[in-house]
Scaffold this active site. Sequence first.
Site, mmCIF file in Angstrom:
data_model
loop_
_atom_site.group_PDB
_atom_site.id
_atom_site.type_symbol
_atom_site.label_atom_id
_atom_site.label_comp_id
_atom_site.label_asym_id
_atom_site.label_seq_id
_atom_site.Cartn_x
_atom_site.Cartn_y
_atom_site.Cartn_z
ATOM 1 C CG ASN A 81 -0.160 -0.040 2.517
ATOM 2 O OD1 ASN A 81 1.019 -0.695 2.685
ATOM 3 N ND2 ASN A 81 -0.745 1.069 3.446
ATOM 4 C CB CYS B 291 2.571 3.301 4.831
ATOM 5 S SG CYS B 291 1.690 5.116 4.638
ATOM 6 C CD GLU C 233 1.010 0.233 6.737
ATOM 7 O OE1 GLU C 233 -0.158 0.754 6.952
ATOM 8 O OE2 GLU C 233 1.550 0.536 5.782
#
Length: 958
Positions: free
Chosen positions: A574, A576, A578
Site C-alpha cells: 500500500n 506505506c 505495511e
Amino acid sequence: MSSTLSEQINDIGIEDVQAPKHFRVIKRGGDVAEFDTAKISVAVTKAFLAVEGDNAATSSRLREQVRELTQQIVSAFSRRMPDGGTLHIEDIQDQVELALMRSGEHKVARAYVLYREEHARQRASRAQGIDKPHPTINVTQPDGSRQPLDLGRIEVLVTEACRGLENVEIKRVVDESLKNLYDGVTAEGVATALMMTARMLVEKEPNYTFVTARLLQDNLRREALSFLEVADEATYGEMEALYKPAFQAYIARGIEFEQLDPKLAEFDLERLGDALNHERDSQFTYLGLQTLYDRYFLHREGVRYELPQVMFMRVAMGLSLNEANRNDSAIEFYELLSSFDYMASTPTLFNAGTVRSQLSSCYLTTVPDALDGIYGAIRDNAMLSKWAGGLGNDWTPVRALGSYIKGTNGKSQGVVPFLKVVNDTAVAVNQGGKRKGAVCAYLESWHLDIEEFLELRKNTGDDRRRTHDMNTANWIPDLFMKRVIEDQEWTLFSPADTPDLHDLYGAAFEKRFAEYEEMTRTGQLKLFKRVKAKDLWRKMLTMLFETGHPWITFKDPCNLRSPQRHTGVVHSSNLCTEITLNTSVDEIAVCNLGSVNLAVHIVDGKLDSEKLGRTVRTAVRMLDNVIDINYYAVPQAKRSNFRHRPVGLGLMGFQDALYKQGIAYASEQAVTFADRSMEEISYHAIKASSDLAAERGCYESYEGSLWSQGVLPIDSLEMLVEERGEQYIQVNRDQTMDWTSLRETVKTQGMRNSNVMAIAPTATISNICGVSQSIEPTYQNLYVKSNLSGEFTVINQHMVNDFKEAGLWDEVMVNDMKYFDGSVQGIDRVPDELKARYATAFEVEPKWIVEAASRRQKWIDQAQSLNLYIAGVSGKKLDTTYKMAWALGLKTTYYLRAQASSRVEKSTLKGTDGKLTGVKVPQAEAAPSAPSPQAEAPLGSAPPLACSIDDPDCEACQ
C-alpha cells in the site's frame, strides 16, 4: 483595617474630631449606616501614605494634616445640613477629594482619585463575577464590550495546568504572561500569551508541554461550550460537571447539522455522558492537542464544537453501532481510546460516528491493461482519496513502451504517461480536504519500463515523464535478488508478452521466467532487454538515495507467507508498505488500521502481559467492527472487504518502551524485546480474531487458507525458507508462548479476519498520544517539529529525567544539545551508558533496525512500515543494508533516511542580544539525500528544525 493602620489613626487623634449629629450614610448597596468620622480619616491617611510612603505615618505633620482635613470635611457637612440628614457615600468621597485639592495636596488628591477608580473597577468586576481584576488591563469581549482581566481566573487556569507536574512554576508562567498583555487584548489573546509563555519553557523542562496543552484547552473549551450554549467558558475543574451537558448538546447539534449519524441519538446519552473522564484531558502534550484541534475535531463554519473526550466517545459510539450491547461497547471502546492504550487510525478518528463513515486506511488496486480499465482505476483512486484513503496501485499488468496495440495497430507509450495522470489526480483530489491525496505506484522488476520508472522522481529530464508528488516502489521477486548476488544477467519483458509472471511467485515464477528467457534466445519473443542484475540493482539504490524513491519491497515473502494464498496473489503493498493483501481487477483490497501504544504497557519496568492481552482483544473487536460500518466509495472495495475481512493491528511507542526499561535501541536486549513484545501481540490478536469467529462466524474465504490448515505466521516462515533456499535466508525461529494450543483453537473456531496484523507509520496518532512513532528510533533528543499545526519544540523527556537524576541537566546541557543537533554523543560529560541509551536514529547502525524488524516479521501476517536511517551513506552501505533486509526475511521497506558523511560545521558566538546564536560555516557540500532529515537550521537560541518525517503534509505520515 490592619492593626498598624489602626494604631496610626489612633496616633493621629481622630477622637478629637466630633461627628455631626443625626447624620446617616446610604451605602452603594442601599443599606443605611451611622456616619463614621474614622472612615474619612482612614481614607485620607491611605491617600497620604500612597504618595509619601510608610515613613510618613510617624510624622507629626501628617497627623495634623489628617486631623485638619477630617475636621474640614465634617464641618462642611454640618454647615450644609445643620439639622442632620442622610448623605450618600459618593457625596462623602467627593468632599474628601475637594478638601485635598483645596489644601494644595494635588498628588495626594490624585492618589485618592485613583483609589476611588480602582475600587469602582473592583465593584464593577465583582458584579461581572470577577473577584480579582487587573488594575489596568481590560479584555475585549466577542461583542466588543470590555471587562477587566480576571487575574483570579488566570491564576486558577495556570494552577490547574501545573497540577501534578514536577519542576514547573505557577508564578513564573503568570508573571511572564502578564508582561505580554495589553489593554484591549482579546480573550483568545490572553490564552495565547499563557500558552506561548509555557511553550518557551519546554526545552528547559519537558513538563511544560503538558502545561501548554492544558492552557490551550481553555481556548478549546471557550469555543466549543459557547457554540453549544452550555457555558461561556470553563476551567479544567468546572469541566467535571460540564462535560456531560456539552456531550449531549454536541450530539443534538451534530445531528442537526447533518454531520453526525442520527443513530448516535439512540444511545443512552445519560450513561455515556457519565462515563466521560475529564481528567484524561490532562494527558495531552501540546503537539498532540493542537493536532487534534487543527485536523480532527468536528467543526461548523470554522468553529470547533468537539472536545477531546467527546471526540473519543463519538468514535467509540461510531464503532459500536452494530454491537448487541452498544452502550457497554461504547464505554469499553472509549476507555481504550481515551487512556491512549490503543489509538484508531486517522480515517477512523476523522469519520467514525459521522454520516459518511469512511474508516479504512488503505486501498490496494491492480490496474488492468486496457484503456477503459486504466481510467477506471484512476477514477477509483479519486473516489477513494476523497474519503481519506491512502492508495497503492499495482501497474505491472500494463504493457510496456513499444508493445503492440492490436486495436489500433500501433505501439504503446508504456506505463509512465498514465502515472503522470495518477500523480496529478492525487494532487487535485485531496483526502477529504484534510490532507493531500497520497498514492504509491508499484512495478515489478522484470517490467520493460522499470528503468524509466526508477527515474520518475528525478528533478531533471522531461517533466511530462516525471511524478513529483507521487510515491513509487519496486516489487522485487526473489529471483532478481539471487541474480544480483550471483552477478548474473536479468531480462526485462513487456507484460503483454509474459502476462502470467504477474501472478507467479517462488519456484513457479523462477521456472516460468527461465522459459521466457529461453524464448528470447530462440526468437519467439522479440520485445525484451537484457541487463546485468547488479547494474539494475545499483540504479535502484542510486535513485532511492537521490530521490527517496522507488522504495524496496519484496514480492515473494509477501506471497509465500500470505494466509490468503489460496484466493489470489499479493501484487503490491500500500501507500506505506505495511499492507500485503490480494488484488485483482474485481477486488480492491482494503485494510483497517489501529495501533497499540506499547509504552503505556510497560509497568514497573516490564511488559504487562495481562494488560496487553486485554487491550489487543478489545482493539481487534473494534477493527472488525469497522468492516461492517465502513462507507465504501467503490463496489470492488466493499466486495473484497466483506469477503476477506482483513485488519491491521500495529504498535507505536516502541522506543519509549525501551526507555522505560533502560534499554538502548542498538542492543541485543532491544532486538529480544522486539521479538517478545510482537510475539505477545501476535498471540493475543490471533486468539481475539478466532474468538470473534466463534461468536460471529468465520470470514467468507476462510476455507483453504493457511489459518484453516493450522499454519500461523510463525509457521509460514518455514515456507519462505523452503522456497528461497537456506543459503539465501537467515531468520530467527525462537518462540516462548503456547502456540500449539492456539493452532488447535484456530483450526476449531476458525478466524474472523483473513489478516490481523500490520505495523503502520502512526506518525500523527503517535503525536496525539505523545509517544514515539511506530517502531522508529528517536529522531533527535531536542528539535523543532514543523507540521500543519505549526512548530513545536520536542524534547526527549526520558532523557531529561535520566540527566536530572545524574545531575547533568542544566542550561549548558541544553545549549550543547542545540549545538550538536539534539545529539548527546559529542558531549564529553555524558556517560557512555546514557550516550548508548539516547543514541538518535542516525547514530543507530541500520543492522539493529533491520534485525529488530526481522524478529517482528516472523509473527506478523502482513508487513511493517520500516524506515531505514543511514549515516555516512555509501553505495556499499546501501547495498549491504538492503541485501540484509531481504536475507532476514523482511517483506518490505519504506523511506530511506540518508545523512551525508560530510556535515556542516557550526560555531557558537555571543550575539548582541546576549543569547547564543548558531552560526553555520560551510565546510563541504552535503551528499544528496531525499528527503533530507538533517537539514541544518539556526541553533543556539532555538532547537534545530526537524525534517518532515512526521509532517502530516508528507506522505510518510498517513
